[in-house]
Design a protein around this motif. Structure first.
Motif, short mmCIF file in Angstrom:
data_model
loop_
_atom_site.label_atom_id
_atom_site.label_comp_id
_atom_site.label_asym_id
_atom_site.label_seq_id
_atom_site.Cartn_x
_atom_site.Cartn_y
_atom_site.Cartn_z
N PHE A 138 0.83 -1.21 0.00
CA PHE A 138 0.00 0.00 0.00
C PHE A 138 0.87 1.26 0.00
O PHE A 138 0.66 2.18 -0.79
N LEU A 139 1.88 1.30 0.88
CA LEU A 139 2.76 2.46 0.95
C LEU A 139 3.54 2.66 -0.35
O LEU A 139 3.72 3.78 -0.81
N SER A 140 3.98 1.57 -0.94
CA SER A 140 4.71 1.65 -2.20
C SER A 140 3.82 2.18 -3.31
O SER A 140 4.25 3.02 -4.12
N GLU A 141 2.57 1.73 -3.36
CA GLU A 141 1.63 2.22 -4.38
C GLU A 141 1.34 3.70 -4.19
O GLU A 141 1.27 4.46 -5.16
N GLN A 142 1.16 4.12 -2.93
CA GLN A 142 0.91 5.54 -2.66
C GLN A 142 2.11 6.39 -3.07
O GLN A 142 1.96 7.46 -3.65
N ALA A 143 3.31 5.90 -2.78
CA ALA A 143 4.53 6.62 -3.17
C ALA A 143 4.61 6.74 -4.69
O ALA A 143 4.97 7.80 -5.21
N ALA A 144 4.29 5.67 -5.40
CA ALA A 144 4.32 5.71 -6.87
C ALA A 144 3.32 6.72 -7.41
O ALA A 144 3.62 7.46 -8.35
N ASN A 145 2.13 6.77 -6.81
CA ASN A 145 1.12 7.75 -7.24
C ASN A 145 1.63 9.18 -7.03
O ASN A 145 1.46 10.04 -7.90
N GLU A 146 2.25 9.44 -5.88
CA GLU A 146 2.81 10.77 -5.61
C GLU A 146 3.92 11.10 -6.60
O GLU A 146 4.01 12.21 -7.10
N ARG A 147 4.78 10.11 -6.88
CA ARG A 147 5.91 10.30 -7.79
C ARG A 147 5.43 10.59 -9.21
O ARG A 147 6.04 11.35 -9.94
N ASN A 148 4.29 9.97 -9.60
CA ASN A 148 3.73 10.23 -10.93
C ASN A 148 3.24 11.66 -11.07
O ASN A 148 3.22 12.20 -12.17
N GLN A 149 2.83 12.25 -9.96
CA GLN A 149 2.35 13.64 -9.98
C GLN A 149 3.51 14.63 -9.86
O GLN A 149 3.46 15.71 -10.42
N ASP A 150 4.53 14.26 -9.09
CA ASP A 150 5.69 15.13 -8.88
C ASP A 150 6.90 14.24 -8.66
O ASP A 150 7.00 13.55 -7.64
N SER A 151 7.84 14.24 -9.61
CA SER A 151 8.96 13.30 -9.58
C SER A 151 9.90 13.50 -8.39
O SER A 151 10.74 12.64 -8.12
N THR A 152 9.76 14.61 -7.67
CA THR A 152 10.62 14.84 -6.51
C THR A 152 10.00 14.30 -5.22
O THR A 152 10.60 14.39 -4.16
#
Length: 103
Positions: A23-37
């Protein structure tokens, strides 16, 4: 009667750990897709040896389908360091960073 202050046994918590990490990894990927930093999932692995730590890291990354990355600080020019005793490996799903970026 159950209490909010009762501490679950480690074995009870352990069964939920893989799902929580996914779950945490998926949430991180979603955030990264919106802002690569942004968007990192970080884990710490304590092991009695470097070999055990690397095997554990590979197992978690493979089993939980986490993003693969580079392992920093465990080799010199591609040759695995000889470390005696315990190790701590910090996993970061955020991609390839320099040491300055991680700190």
């Amino acid at each position: 009667e159950p209490s909010l202050f009762m501490t679950p046994k480690k074995s009870q918590l352990r069964q939920f750990l893989p799902q929580a990490v996914r779950f945490l990894s998926e949430q991180a990927a979603n955030e990264r897709n919106q802002d690569s930093t942004k968007g990192r999932c970080m884990l710490g692995i304590c092991a009695s040896s470097l070999e055990e730590g690397i095997l554990t890291l590979k197992s978690w990354v493979t089993t939980l389908q986490l993003p693969r990355g580079l392992l920093h600080g465990a080799d010199v020019d591609g040759v695995q360091m000889q470390l005696d005793g315990g190790v701590y490996i910090k996993y970061n799903s955020g991609g390839v960073y320099t040491f300055a970026d991680i700190r």
